[in-house]
Structure formats: C-alpha cells, structure tokens
Design a protein around this motif. Structure first.
Motif, PDB file in Angstrom:
ATOM      1  N   GLU A  73       0.833  -1.207   0.000  1.00  0.00           N
ATOM      2  CA  GLU A  73       0.000   0.000   0.000  1.00  0.00           C
ATOM      3  C   GLU A  73       0.867   1.256   0.000  1.00  0.00           C
ATOM      4  O   GLU A  73       0.536   2.248  -0.669  1.00  0.00           O
ATOM      5  CB  GLU A  73      -0.930  -0.027   1.213  1.00  0.00           C
ATOM      6  N   LYS A  74       1.981   1.202   0.718  1.00  0.00           N
ATOM      7  CA  LYS A  74       2.900   2.339   0.707  1.00  0.00           C
ATOM      8  C   LYS A  74       3.483   2.538  -0.690  1.00  0.00           C
ATOM      9  O   LYS A  74       3.603   3.680  -1.177  1.00  0.00           O
ATOM     10  CB  LYS A  74       4.026   2.113   1.720  1.00  0.00           C
ATOM     11  N   GLY A  75       3.839   1.432  -1.341  1.00  0.00           N
ATOM     12  CA  GLY A  75       4.379   1.531  -2.693  1.00  0.00           C
ATOM     13  C   GLY A  75       3.391   2.156  -3.658  1.00  0.00           C
ATOM     14  O   GLY A  75       3.755   3.009  -4.479  1.00  0.00           O
ATOM     15  N   ALA A  76       2.126   1.743  -3.568  1.00  0.00           N
ATOM     16  CA  ALA A  76       1.103   2.322  -4.444  1.00  0.00           C
ATOM     17  C   ALA A  76       0.965   3.820  -4.186  1.00  0.00           C
ATOM     18  O   ALA A  76       0.849   4.619  -5.136  1.00  0.00           O
ATOM     19  CB  ALA A  76      -0.228   1.618  -4.227  1.00  0.00           C
ATOM     20  N   ALA A  77       0.988   4.202  -2.900  1.00  0.00           N
ATOM     21  CA  ALA A  77       0.857   5.627  -2.566  1.00  0.00           C
ATOM     22  C   ALA A  77       2.047   6.424  -3.101  1.00  0.00           C
ATOM     23  O   ALA A  77       1.868   7.517  -3.669  1.00  0.00           O
ATOM     24  CB  ALA A  77       0.747   5.797  -1.051  1.00  0.00           C
TER      25      ALA A  77
ATOM     26  N   GLU B 113      13.717   3.652  -0.970  1.00  0.00           N
ATOM     27  CA  GLU B 113      12.756   2.729  -0.345  1.00  0.00           C
ATOM     28  C   GLU B 113      13.030   1.302  -0.828  1.00  0.00           C
ATOM     29  O   GLU B 113      12.267   0.701  -1.588  1.00  0.00           O
ATOM     30  CB  GLU B 113      11.323   3.141  -0.681  1.00  0.00           C
ATOM     31  N   ASP B 114      14.124   0.709  -0.355  1.00  0.00           N
ATOM     32  CA  ASP B 114      14.546  -0.596  -0.862  1.00  0.00           C
ATOM     33  C   ASP B 114      13.530  -1.698  -0.576  1.00  0.00           C
ATOM     34  O   ASP B 114      13.259  -2.547  -1.430  1.00  0.00           O
ATOM     35  CB  ASP B 114      15.908  -0.982  -0.257  1.00  0.00           C
ATOM     36  N   GLU B 115      12.989  -1.710   0.622  1.00  0.00           N
ATOM     37  CA  GLU B 115      12.030  -2.753   0.976  1.00  0.00           C
ATOM     38  C   GLU B 115      10.777  -2.642   0.109  1.00  0.00           C
ATOM     39  O   GLU B 115      10.277  -3.636  -0.415  1.00  0.00           O
ATOM     40  CB  GLU B 115      11.648  -2.644   2.455  1.00  0.00           C
ATOM     41  N   VAL B 116      10.282  -1.429  -0.049  1.00  0.00           N
ATOM     42  CA  VAL B 116       9.100  -1.221  -0.885  1.00  0.00           C
ATOM     43  C   VAL B 116       9.403  -1.596  -2.333  1.00  0.00           C
ATOM     44  O   VAL B 116       8.563  -2.177  -3.022  1.00  0.00           O
ATOM     45  CB  VAL B 116       8.619   0.240  -0.787  1.00  0.00           C
ATOM     46  N   ARG B 117      10.596  -1.283  -2.789  1.00  0.00           N
ATOM     47  CA  ARG B 117      10.974  -1.596  -4.170  1.00  0.00           C
ATOM     48  C   ARG B 117      10.863  -3.100  -4.427  1.00  0.00           C
ATOM     49  O   ARG B 117      10.353  -3.534  -5.471  1.00  0.00           O
ATOM     50  CB  ARG B 117      12.392  -1.116  -4.456  1.00  0.00           C
ATOM     51  N   ARG B 118      11.332  -3.905  -3.503  1.00  0.00           N
ATOM     52  CA  ARG B 118      11.263  -5.357  -3.681  1.00  0.00           C
ATOM     53  C   ARG B 118       9.810  -5.835  -3.750  1.00  0.00           C
ATOM     54  O   ARG B 118       9.468  -6.696  -4.562  1.00  0.00           O
ATOM     55  CB  ARG B 118      11.997  -6.060  -2.530  1.00  0.00           C
ATOM     56  N   LEU B 119       8.983  -5.281  -2.883  1.00  0.00           N
ATOM     57  CA  LEU B 119       7.575  -5.683  -2.884  1.00  0.00           C
ATOM     58  C   LEU B 119       6.899  -5.315  -4.196  1.00  0.00           C
ATOM     59  O   LEU B 119       6.153  -6.114  -4.775  1.00  0.00           O
ATOM     60  CB  LEU B 119       6.846  -5.031  -1.707  1.00  0.00           C
ATOM     61  N   VAL B 120       7.150  -4.104  -4.663  1.00  0.00           N
ATOM     62  CA  VAL B 120       6.555  -3.652  -5.922  1.00  0.00           C
ATOM     63  C   VAL B 120       7.002  -4.545  -7.072  1.00  0.00           C
ATOM     64  O   VAL B 120       6.186  -4.961  -7.915  1.00  0.00           O
ATOM     65  CB  VAL B 120       6.926  -2.181  -6.198  1.00  0.00           C
ATOM     66  N   ARG B 121       8.283  -4.851  -7.115  1.00  0.00           N
ATOM     67  CA  ARG B 121       8.801  -5.684  -8.212  1.00  0.00           C
ATOM     68  C   ARG B 121       8.119  -7.053  -8.228  1.00  0.00           C
ATOM     69  O   ARG B 121       7.751  -7.553  -9.298  1.00  0.00           O
ATOM     70  CB  ARG B 121      10.315  -5.846  -8.084  1.00  0.00           C
ATOM     71  N   HIS B 122       7.931  -7.643  -7.040  1.00  0.00           N
ATOM     72  CA  HIS B 122       7.260  -8.943  -7.030  1.00  0.00           C
ATOM     73  C   HIS B 122       5.839  -8.841  -7.553  1.00  0.00           C
ATOM     74  O   HIS B 122       5.428  -9.652  -8.406  1.00  0.00           O
ATOM     75  CB  HIS B 122       7.230  -9.554  -5.624  1.00  0.00           C
ATOM     76  N   ILE B 123       5.071  -7.882  -7.072  1.00  0.00           N
ATOM     77  CA  ILE B 123       3.659  -7.803  -7.454  1.00  0.00           C
ATOM     78  C   ILE B 123       3.511  -7.572  -8.950  1.00  0.00           C
ATOM     79  O   ILE B 123       2.694  -8.232  -9.626  1.00  0.00           O
ATOM     80  CB  ILE B 123       2.931  -6.693  -6.666  1.00  0.00           C
ATOM     81  N   VAL B 124       4.281  -6.660  -9.504  1.00  0.00           N
ATOM     82  CA  VAL B 124       4.148  -6.349 -10.932  1.00  0.00           C
ATOM     83  C   VAL B 124       4.578  -7.532 -11.795  1.00  0.00           C
ATOM     84  O   VAL B 124       3.891  -7.889 -12.764  1.00  0.00           O
ATOM     85  CB  VAL B 124       4.960  -5.083 -11.282  1.00  0.00           C
ATOM     86  N   THR B 125       5.680  -8.178 -11.446  1.00  0.00           N
ATOM     87  CA  THR B 125       6.125  -9.329 -12.246  1.00  0.00           C
ATOM     88  C   THR B 125       5.206 -10.529 -12.036  1.00  0.00           C
ATOM     89  O   THR B 125       4.968 -11.305 -12.966  1.00  0.00           O
ATOM     90  CB  THR B 125       7.574  -9.717 -11.910  1.00  0.00           C
ATOM     91  N   GLU B 126       4.635 -10.677 -10.847  1.00  0.00           N
ATOM     92  CA  GLU B 126       3.743 -11.804 -10.589  1.00  0.00           C
ATOM     93  C   GLU B 126       2.449 -11.662 -11.381  1.00  0.00           C
ATOM     94  O   GLU B 126       1.936 -12.653 -11.921  1.00  0.00           O
ATOM     95  CB  GLU B 126       3.449 -11.911  -9.092  1.00  0.00           C
TER      96      GLU B 126
END
Length: 390
Positions: free
Chosen positions: A238-242, A267-280
């Motif tokens: 949610e932070k990444g989307a914001a 925002e390294d932690e958020v970056r990893r989460l975003v990358r997973h969701i978009v590629t998934e």
C-alpha cells in the motif's frame, strides 16, 4: 461424508440437520499476494473439503461443534460452543469459532436476517498448510446459511462477505482469492480471477490427460495469516502504491516497471515488494495464455520464477519451502514454487507422471538430510467448488 456427519449432528443436537454442505480448500497455481493489490490470481479447488451439517434456529442462538477441534474427534455435547448472534463482535474470539461466527456476523451486518443455527463441522483440508482451510470453513457456513435463509446471494458476494469476516471479525488481512476459489471453482479447471472487478474465467487444467501431475508438498511448518509479517507485506504494498501515485500496484504496467522502481528512491524494501507484485501479475497472464494455447508444460519455468520472486523480493519463503522446491527441480520437476501466504505451508511441483515417485522420494530424502520434519506429499486434482450435498 454426508451420512456420517448427519449422524454426528443428530447425536449432538438431538435432531437431524436441515442439510449438508461442502466447500474445498484450494491451491494457488500462480499469483501470490496479488489479490490484495487488485491483481490477478489463478487458484483451483482441491478435493479436500470442509463439510457442515446445519440447521436453522429462530431463537438467536448459534451453536458450533467441530469434529476436528474436539479432543478425540468424536461427537459430544461438551464440545459445543454456544454464542448469541446479537452479541457477536469483531476481535472477541481467538479460537476456531471466530471463522463461522464471523460469517454470521458479516451476514447480519449486511442486513440479512440470520437468527441462529446449529452447526457440526468436519474437514480434510490440512490446517496451516497454505491450502485455505479457513476459507473453506467460512464458505461452507456462508453457503449453508444462504440456502437455509433463502438469501439468494451470488457466489461472488458470499466470497466478499467471507473475506470481510476474516478481515474484520478474525483480524487477518487476507485478500479475496481464497474465498472466491472455494466458492466458484469448477472441476478440471483453474480459475483466472481479476480481483479488482471479480470477473472470472474458467481455464481448462486437466494435467492427467496430458501426462502430468501437480504435487503438493506440505512442509508441516505452520503459519498464521493474522500474525505481523503478512500484515507488514500488505502495508508495504500500500505504501508503494501511494508513493507511485496509483490506486493499487495492479496499475503499475510491467513495461513501466523499471521507471517505477527508479522513482522509489531509497525505499529498498518497498521496491522489492513492488517488483514482485508487478512481475507476478505478468506471470499469471502468461500462464493463462500458455494453458489456453495447450502449452501446459511451458508453465513450469514460470512457477519456478515465481518462487524466486517470493523468496528474494517478497521474502516470505522458509528453509523447508526452499528445500522442497530445490530438491524437486533437481529430481526432474518441470517447475516448482511455494504456494499460499508464506512463512511455511506448502509448495507445488509440476511433474511428468512418470517422474512423480522419483521426485517424491527425492524431496523426502532432502528433508531428512536437512533435519526437517518429514513432509506430506499428495497429488492436487482440480476439483469442484462449494456445493450442497444433502
């Protein structure tokens, strides 16, 4: 199972049930943690089910009993939990009864006149294995009450109410996938679900006809969705989307991923989460296209790619899950990945039929060599969604 559970109900409550219903657990073929990001998922139902014998009540009393929760698995009135439907409130029940009670609460909160029920439940869905035992419990109760009270709610709406029960009443921040799979899957198919608009597409998935099998490796490492780590991942998404100025990570296009990641700064932690969701999300679409084109074997590498993303970017794997995936691939599997919320639970393995025994033995040997608890491995057959049995 309808006859034995009806007999157990009668022994408990002194009358026959009004009916018997069943709802399955599920395996998610691909699309992990995308559901609460408005993304795509592709689960299918298991033959393992939660079965409920249920009767209406008109006195505001909710009586619950589980064969699995009682000490010896036998029916006994001492194991019946009694609640008042007008006293149900979120966050008040730390036990298994929160799941069926939460469904009753969600139905009543939505304005549906549920005035009580007697329930007896039994399940073959492994608990804590990432196979949606909680969703099966919620959906079977919702379907039974929908029928008994003639609420005429469509399956997707029942799934929404069950999700609300788990999110608000139980306090677990799960997405909509599990309940929708349990309610809406059909035999021999995987369910392509767009979690934003709840549109579904039934995709043929008959592995046996193509000489393949899908194995589930239950690591026996138990997890709980209501603990903090799952919630942290959701909050991070949610932070990444914001930060990216979108309603949900579903709105970040795959071909614009590099630009989006660069825009997240430190925002390294958020970056990893975003990358997973978009590629998934993109993996789900690719798997759907391959299945619809009859190129089923080619989904294997995408499953394995998904595991790496969950392990390295989302960081929700564990040594047992990695052992299952790595040993299966080394023994000739077409693809493998963890499935479910993570931090334990199960892995899935796509294999040629002739390689199943070799792979199963290799996984067991790898667990023994690593000092892990022996896993439980079984075949996952795409099965039917929830239904009335009697």
């Amino acid at each position: 199972m309808s006859a034995p559970i009806s007999e157990a109900f009668t022994a408990l409550y002194g009358r026959a049930p009004d009916g018997v219903w069943a709802a399955p657990g599920r395996v998610n073929l691909i699309g992990e943690h995308t559901d609460y990001n408005d993304g795509f998922v592709m689960p299918f139902a298991l033959p393992h089910t939660t079965v409920a014998a249920v009767s209406r009540r008109t006195d505001g009393l909710l009586r619950l009993h589980s064969a699995d929760a009682s000490a010896d698995g036998t029916a006994g009135t001492e194991g019946v939990v009694e609640l008042r439907v007008d006293a149900l409130a979120p966050g008040t029940d730390p036990h298994w009864t929160a799941y069926p009670a939460g469904v009753v609460w969600a139905l009543r909160e939505a304005g549906h006149p549920v005035t009580g029920a007697d329930l007896h439940l039994a399940s073959t869905v492994p608990v804590g294995a990432g196979l949606s035992s909680s969703a099966a419990l919620e959906v079977v109760v919702a379907l039974a009450l929908n029928d008994l009270y003639a609420l005429d709610l469509p399956r997707w709406k029942l799934a929404r109410l069950c999700q609300r029960a788990e999110n608000v009443y139980v306090g677990a921040p799960t997405g909509i996938m599990d309940q929708t799979a349990s309610a809406c899957c059909t035999a021999g198919h995987a369910l392509f679900l767009d979690t934003r608009d709840l549109s579904v597409r039934q995709i043929p998935f008959d592995l046996a006809a193509e000489g393949m099998r899908l194995l589930v490796v239950d690591t026996r490492v138990r997890h709980a969705h209501s603990d903090g780590e799952y919630g942290k991942r959701r909050a991070g998404c949610e932070k990444g989307a914001a930060l990216l100025g979108v309603d949900a990570l579903r709105d970040v296009p795959y071909d614009g991923l590099d630009t989006a990641l660069a825009g997240l700064g430190d925002e390294d932690e958020v970056r990893r989460l975003v990358r997973h969701i978009v590629t998934e999300n993109q993996r789900v679409e690719r798997v759907a296209a391959l299945l619809e084109a009859g190129r089923t074997r080619e989904i294997g590498p995408l499953l394995t790619e998904g595991h790496a993303s969950l392990r390295d970017d989302f960081r929700i794997s564990c040594p047992e899950l990695d052992t299952a995936v790595d040993s299966a691939l080394a023994a000739g599997a077409l693809g493998a990945r963890m499935t479910g919320g993570g931090f334990g639970g199960s892995a899935i393995v796509l294999a040629e039929t002739g390689d199943v025994e070799t792979i199963t033995k290799a996984v067991a040997a790898a667990f023994a060599a690593a000092g892990h608890t022996p896993p439980r491995t079984f075949e996952a057959v795409p099965s039917a969604g929830a239904a009335r049995l009697a």
